[in-house]
Design an enzyme around this catalytic site. Structure first.
Site, PDB file in Angstrom:
ATOM      1  N   ASP A   1      -5.488  -0.555   5.582  1.00 61.32           N
ATOM      2  CA  ASP A   1      -6.300  -1.026   6.711  1.00 61.32           C
ATOM      3  C   ASP A   1      -7.517  -0.125   6.916  1.00 61.32           C
ATOM      4  O   ASP A   1      -8.647  -0.601   7.046  1.00 61.32           O
ATOM      5  CB  ASP A   1      -5.462  -1.060   7.996  1.00 61.32           C
TER       6      ASP A   1
ATOM      7  N   ASP B   1       0.826  -1.230   0.000  1.00 55.91           N
ATOM      8  CA  ASP B   1       0.000   0.000   0.000  1.00 55.91           C
ATOM      9  C   ASP B   1       0.854   1.270   0.000  1.00 55.91           C
ATOM     10  O   ASP B   1       0.602   2.203  -0.761  1.00 55.91           O
ATOM     11  CB  ASP B   1      -1.047  -0.006   1.126  1.00 55.91           C
TER      12      ASP B   1
ATOM     13  N   GLY C   1      -2.408  -8.761  13.678  1.00 54.93           N
ATOM     14  CA  GLY C   1      -2.346  -8.544  12.231  1.00 54.93           C
ATOM     15  C   GLY C   1      -3.701  -8.388  11.564  1.00 54.93           C
ATOM     16  O   GLY C   1      -3.785  -8.333  10.347  1.00 54.93           O
TER      17      GLY C   1
ATOM     18  N   SER D   1      -6.053  -1.778  15.274  1.00 58.77           N
ATOM     19  CA  SER D   1      -5.756  -0.338  15.352  1.00 58.77           C
ATOM     20  C   SER D   1      -6.620   0.462  14.388  1.00 58.77           C
ATOM     21  O   SER D   1      -7.242   1.454  14.776  1.00 58.77           O
ATOM     22  CB  SER D   1      -4.268  -0.082  15.091  1.00 58.77           C
TER      23      SER D   1
HETATM   24  C1  GLA Z   1       0.085  -2.870   8.354  1.00 55.73           C
HETATM   25  C2  GLA Z   1      -0.154  -1.445   7.849  1.00 55.73           C
HETATM   26  C3  GLA Z   1      -0.734  -1.431   6.439  1.00 55.73           C
HETATM   27  C4  GLA Z   1       0.067  -2.332   5.489  1.00 55.73           C
HETATM   28  C5  GLA Z   1       0.335  -3.695   6.123  1.00 55.73           C
HETATM   29  C6  GLA Z   1       1.270  -4.520   5.296  1.00 55.73           C
HETATM   30  O1  GLA Z   1      -1.133  -3.532   8.538  1.00 55.73           O
HETATM   31  O2  GLA Z   1      -1.030  -0.750   8.711  1.00 55.73           O
HETATM   32  O3  GLA Z   1      -0.806  -0.120   5.958  1.00 55.73           O
HETATM   33  O4  GLA Z   1       1.252  -1.707   5.085  1.00 55.73           O
HETATM   34  O5  GLA Z   1       0.884  -3.585   7.427  1.00 55.73           O
HETATM   35  O6  GLA Z   1       0.705  -4.840   4.070  1.00 55.73           O
END
Ligand code: GLA
Length: 374
Positions: A161, A26, A113, A117
């Site tokens: 995200d 991203d 993951g 957040s």
């Molecule tokens: C985290 C970040 C996202 C993205 C992912 C990896 O979740 O918040 O913006 O970069 O890692 O793809």
């Protein structure tokens, strides 16, 4: 319980997200394939006619107050997600936020993951927007939540995200172009396979500092490439063949990062084609390819994640598996035949416990709508 809810003027459900493929892409301006999920944070809001916001988290069993006349970072990390959102709304629409009470209850595993957040940031942003009828657009909710994470939390995250949490649609994946922020909805047709997350229950605290390091490394690679090709805007635009021209110029690590980014972006578009053609087997192969690159070239995996991906490799009922999200812990995402979900949960939990003496948490996930008022 019901009558307590009546006191609240606004109730928001804010989901976590998964990402099928397109990891660490991203912030490099390429394509990602996330979706919002059925595991959520619920936030309840009411005005309190003061100049303070009183936030209570039943998960952390703690409360704190925000003084609207003095919006500053906190020493307590989770509070900064909320403070940051209030601060950035106040920049866009000064003075519109007045005092409110908010209680937060989460069913999202933290640090795993699935972006608890972004769920928290976007849930606060949406709730405050509704409570005070501020009229912020979805795109404003997305970008201000991202900005909150940059300035108050200190993780220089991309847009994926927050975008997935706000724009998610039931039973659909979002093919998001992170350069233009345009997106296509792709039907998530995996049946008879389902999406199973396996939470390693480790979250190495390297995660946010190493995340920012990866971002800087990609920027270094991009700037070196732009010296020769000034027309290049994003690292994801550069073909692997062109990256290879820089093998002798770039330090090995930086070269590896750039090569991964270029390949992962192309792999994501390829995977989408396979999905549209109902070739789930090849889609799954792309997921394994993604994991391999994240492990060897991008170096954001860890032994626990690698172990879980490895044990699926010879199982005919698992089509694909890879680490998901920022890395260094959290979940793997797996595409598993519905008749064998229990088999995989049992065998992987047993093997994982034996290897690391840690309990594995399986999370069966369905794709759901984005943040919404209920
Ligand atoms: C985290 C970040 C996202 C993205 C992912 C990896 O979740 O918040 O913006 O970069 O890692 O793809």
């Amino acid at each position: 319980m019901e009558h307590q809810n009546l006191e609240y003027e606004v109730i928001i459900d804010s989901p976590g997200r998964i990402n099928l493929i397109g990891e660490h892409i991203d912030y490099n301006g390429g394509y990602v394939l996330p979706a919002a999920i059925d595991k959520k944070i619920t936030l309840k809001f009411k005005k309190n006619n003061s100049n303070f916001c009183k936030i209570h988290s039943s998960t952390f069993k703690s409360s704190f107050e925000i003084d609207l006349d003095n919006l500053e970072r906190s020493e307590t990390e989770w509070q900064n997600y909320i403070l940051g959102v209030v601060y950035h709304i106040d920049i866009i629409k000064p003075g519109v936020i007045k005092g409110f009470d908010c209680t937060i209850e989460t069913k999202l595993p933290l640090g795993s993951g699935v972006s608890s957040s972004a769920a928290l940031e976007c849930g606060i942003a949406k709730g405050v927007n509704e409570l005070f009828e501020i009229g912020l657009s979805d795109l404003q909710l997305i970008t201000l939540s991202r900005d909150a994470e940059h300035t108050f939390v200190g993780t220089k995250c991309g847009i994926m995200d927050q975008f997935a949490v706000v724009k998610g649609k039931k039973d659909h994946l979002l093919l998001l172009n992170c350069d233009t922020l345009s997106h296509d909805l792709i039907k998530a047709e995996f049946s008879p396979y389902i999406i199973l997350l396996l939470n390693t229950n480790v979250s190495h605290n390297l995660a946010s500092s190493e995340y920012n390091v990866r971002r800087d490394e990609c920027q270094t690679a991009l700037e070196a490439i732009q010296l020769k090709y000034p027309e290049v805007k994003n690292l994801t635009d550069v073909k692997p063949k062109v990256i290879k021209e820089f093998k002798k110029v770039l330090p090995k690590k930086i070269y590896n990062r750039a090569l991964f980014v270029s390949k992962e972006n192309r792999r994501t578009l390829k995977a989408v084609k396979f999905l549209k053609n109902k070739n789930l087997k090849k889609f799954g192969k792309c997921m394994y390819g993604s994991h391999k690159g994240l492990k060897n070239q991008y170096e954001v995996s860890c032994k626990e994640l690698d172990f879980l991906v490895n044990i699926t490799k010879d199982l005919p009922y698992v089509l694909g598996s890879r680490m998901m999200g920022g890395g260094f812990g959290g979940c793997t995402i797996n595409i598993v035949h519905q008749d064998h979900v229990e088999d995989l949960i049992q065998s992987s939990s047993w093997a994982y416990k034996k290897e690391f003496d840690i309990d594995l948490t399986p999370i069966v996930t369905t794709i759901s709508d984005g943040v919404s008022r209920i």
